[in-house]
Design a protein around this motif. Structure first.
Motif, PDB file in Angstrom:
ATOM      1  N   LEU A  22     -33.344  61.393 -63.213  1.00 51.33           N
ATOM      2  CA  LEU A  22     -33.033  61.992 -61.911  1.00 51.33           C
ATOM      3  C   LEU A  22     -33.523  61.114 -60.764  1.00 51.33           C
ATOM      4  O   LEU A  22     -32.821  60.936 -59.763  1.00 51.33           O
ATOM      5  CB  LEU A  22     -33.639  63.394 -61.816  1.00 51.33           C
ATOM      6  N   VAL A  23     -34.715  60.545 -60.899  1.00 55.46           N
ATOM      7  CA  VAL A  23     -35.248  59.661 -59.856  1.00 55.46           C
ATOM      8  C   VAL A  23     -34.418  58.375 -59.781  1.00 55.46           C
ATOM      9  O   VAL A  23     -34.086  57.894 -58.691  1.00 55.46           O
ATOM     10  CB  VAL A  23     -36.749  59.353 -60.096  1.00 55.46           C
ATOM     11  N   GLN A  24     -34.050  57.811 -60.940  1.00 58.44           N
ATOM     12  CA  GLN A  24     -33.245  56.584 -60.952  1.00 58.44           C
ATOM     13  C   GLN A  24     -31.864  56.826 -60.345  1.00 58.44           C
ATOM     14  O   GLN A  24     -31.367  56.004 -59.574  1.00 58.44           O
ATOM     15  CB  GLN A  24     -33.097  56.053 -62.381  1.00 58.44           C
ATOM     16  N   ASN A  25     -31.247  57.961 -60.664  1.00 58.28           N
ATOM     17  CA  ASN A  25     -29.941  58.266 -60.082  1.00 58.28           C
ATOM     18  C   ASN A  25     -30.041  58.397 -58.566  1.00 58.28           C
ATOM     19  O   ASN A  25     -29.154  57.938 -57.837  1.00 58.28           O
ATOM     20  CB  ASN A  25     -29.360  59.546 -60.687  1.00 58.28           C
ATOM     21  N   ALA A  26     -31.108  59.019 -58.083  1.00 52.74           N
ATOM     22  CA  ALA A  26     -31.301  59.130 -56.632  1.00 52.74           C
ATOM     23  C   ALA A  26     -31.486  57.744 -56.019  1.00 52.74           C
ATOM     24  O   ALA A  26     -30.912  57.440 -54.968  1.00 52.74           O
ATOM     25  CB  ALA A  26     -32.505  60.017 -56.328  1.00 52.74           C
ATOM     26  N   SER A  27     -32.258  56.897 -56.671  1.00 53.16           N
ATOM     27  CA  SER A  27     -32.459  55.527 -56.189  1.00 53.16           C
ATOM     28  C   SER A  27     -31.125  54.792 -56.093  1.00 53.16           C
ATOM     29  O   SER A  27     -30.847  54.109 -55.102  1.00 53.16           O
ATOM     30  CB  SER A  27     -33.411  54.780 -57.127  1.00 53.16           C
ATOM     31  N   GLY A  81     -28.645  60.368 -49.706  1.00 56.17           N
ATOM     32  CA  GLY A  81     -27.477  59.537 -49.974  1.00 56.17           C
ATOM     33  C   GLY A  81     -26.192  60.194 -49.494  1.00 56.17           C
ATOM     34  O   GLY A  81     -26.223  61.146 -48.702  1.00 56.17           O
ATOM     35  N   PRO A  82     -25.066  59.715 -49.992  1.00 54.89           N
ATOM     36  CA  PRO A  82     -23.769  60.218 -49.529  1.00 54.89           C
ATOM     37  C   PRO A  82     -23.378  61.577 -50.114  1.00 54.89           C
ATOM     38  O   PRO A  82     -22.373  62.152 -49.711  1.00 54.89           O
ATOM     39  CB  PRO A  82     -22.792  59.134 -50.007  1.00 54.89           C
ATOM     40  N   GLY A  83     -24.146  62.102 -51.058  1.00 61.70           N
ATOM     41  CA  GLY A  83     -23.774  63.361 -51.703  1.00 61.70           C
ATOM     42  C   GLY A  83     -22.807  63.103 -52.845  1.00 61.70           C
ATOM     43  O   GLY A  83     -22.499  61.962 -53.181  1.00 61.70           O
ATOM     44  N   ILE A  84     -22.346  64.168 -53.438  1.00 59.88           N
ATOM     45  CA  ILE A  84     -21.460  64.104 -54.597  1.00 59.88           C
ATOM     46  C   ILE A  84     -20.126  64.719 -54.196  1.00 59.88           C
ATOM     47  O   ILE A  84     -20.093  65.828 -53.669  1.00 59.88           O
ATOM     48  CB  ILE A  84     -22.059  64.891 -55.783  1.00 59.88           C
ATOM     49  N   SER A  85     -19.051  63.998 -54.459  1.00 58.91           N
ATOM     50  CA  SER A  85     -17.751  64.541 -54.078  1.00 58.91           C
ATOM     51  C   SER A  85     -17.489  65.835 -54.849  1.00 58.91           C
ATOM     52  O   SER A  85     -17.908  65.991 -55.998  1.00 58.91           O
ATOM     53  CB  SER A  85     -16.630  63.526 -54.317  1.00 58.91           C
ATOM     54  N   GLU A  86     -16.799  66.761 -54.207  1.00 58.18           N
ATOM     55  CA  GLU A  86     -16.572  68.092 -54.783  1.00 58.18           C
ATOM     56  C   GLU A  86     -15.888  68.032 -56.145  1.00 58.18           C
ATOM     57  O   GLU A  86     -16.224  68.799 -57.040  1.00 58.18           O
ATOM     58  CB  GLU A  86     -15.758  68.964 -53.815  1.00 58.18           C
ATOM     59  N   GLU A  87     -14.944  67.106 -56.330  1.00 59.99           N
ATOM     60  CA  GLU A  87     -14.239  67.038 -57.619  1.00 59.99           C
ATOM     61  C   GLU A  87     -15.149  66.535 -58.745  1.00 59.99           C
ATOM     62  O   GLU A  87     -14.860  66.755 -59.915  1.00 59.99           O
ATOM     63  CB  GLU A  87     -12.961  66.189 -57.531  1.00 59.99           C
ATOM     64  N   HIS A  88     -16.256  65.882 -58.395  1.00 55.98           N
ATOM     65  CA  HIS A  88     -17.177  65.379 -59.415  1.00 55.98           C
ATOM     66  C   HIS A  88     -18.288  66.358 -59.761  1.00 55.98           C
ATOM     67  O   HIS A  88     -18.869  66.272 -60.844  1.00 55.98           O
ATOM     68  CB  HIS A  88     -17.807  64.058 -58.966  1.00 55.98           C
ATOM     69  N   LEU A  89     -18.607  67.282 -58.860  1.00 58.98           N
ATOM     70  CA  LEU A  89     -19.727  68.204 -59.079  1.00 58.98           C
ATOM     71  C   LEU A  89     -19.639  68.952 -60.405  1.00 58.98           C
ATOM     72  O   LEU A  89     -20.627  69.085 -61.112  1.00 58.98           O
ATOM     73  CB  LEU A  89     -19.826  69.204 -57.929  1.00 58.98           C
TER      74      LEU A  89
END
Length: 192
Positions: free
Chosen positions: A93-98, A128-136
């Motif tokens: 989770l930390v690496q993905n945020a990085s 960051g930019p957030g996660i696009s709705e279709e990917h959530l």
């Protein structure tokens, strides 16, 4: 007559492509081995404070760009389970945020914790930019990734989700109003 000169000219590109493919296959196989490994250890008392502290330190030290992490946890936040497996989840989770904030000058992650409804809850909120709705809705599917080809296997969140479920917890994601994404990790509180 055999056009060997053209084959020899293409050889470096072919070898590079084969090496890249082999490395990606190795990464996928390694992740699958971790995913399928059964932890035969008996559950232990796990200090989530220590797991978060170690994870943040390791990821920040290896991050390619400056990455600020604010940690706000209550003292002695504990659950029962495998420290190693939970370390893997938190590091992911930390690496993905990085990775998500890598292009920002003010790259930041906030890790906060609380006890809610008998669950030790950790929130990982990036700017960051957030996660696009279709990917959530697909984030926790095996092999699904939003990273460019060659930069992710699409197994990290799927493996993490499985580990958290085996610990009797829940892992979810949402976008933060304004900007960024938030991953919420909830685990049953260790009874004393």
């Amino acid at each position: 007559e055999l056009r060997i000169d053209r084959i020899l000219a293409d050889m470096p590109h072919l070898i590079d492509g084969m090496i890249e493919g082999a490395e990606r296959t190795r990464d996928i196989v390694d992740a699958l081995k971790r995913f399928s490994a059964v932890d035969k250890m008996t559950p232990e008392r796990v200090s989530l404070n220590e797991v978060v502290e170690r994870s943040v330190r390791w990821v920040v030290q290896s991050a390619s760009a400056k990455f600020a992490v604010d940690v706000d946890l209550p003292p002695d936040l504990q659950c029962s389970g495998s420290s190693g497996q939970l370390q893997q989840v938190v590091m992911n989770l930390v690496q993905n945020a990085s990775d998500a904030v890598a292009n920002r000058a003010d790259a930041r992650l906030r890790v906060s914790g609380s006890i809610e409804n008998g669950m030790a809850t950790l929130r990982f909120t990036d700017n960051g930019p957030g996660i696009s709705e279709e990917h959530l809705s697909r984030l926790f599917e095996p092999f699904f990734t939003t990273k460019p080809v060659g930069q992710g296997t699409g197994l990290g969140l799927s493996i993490s989700y499985g580990i958290v479920e085996r610990h009797g917890g829940k892992l979810s994601a949402r976008n933060v109003p304004g900007n960024g994404a938030e991953f919420i990790l909830a685990l049953p509180v260790e009874s004393r």
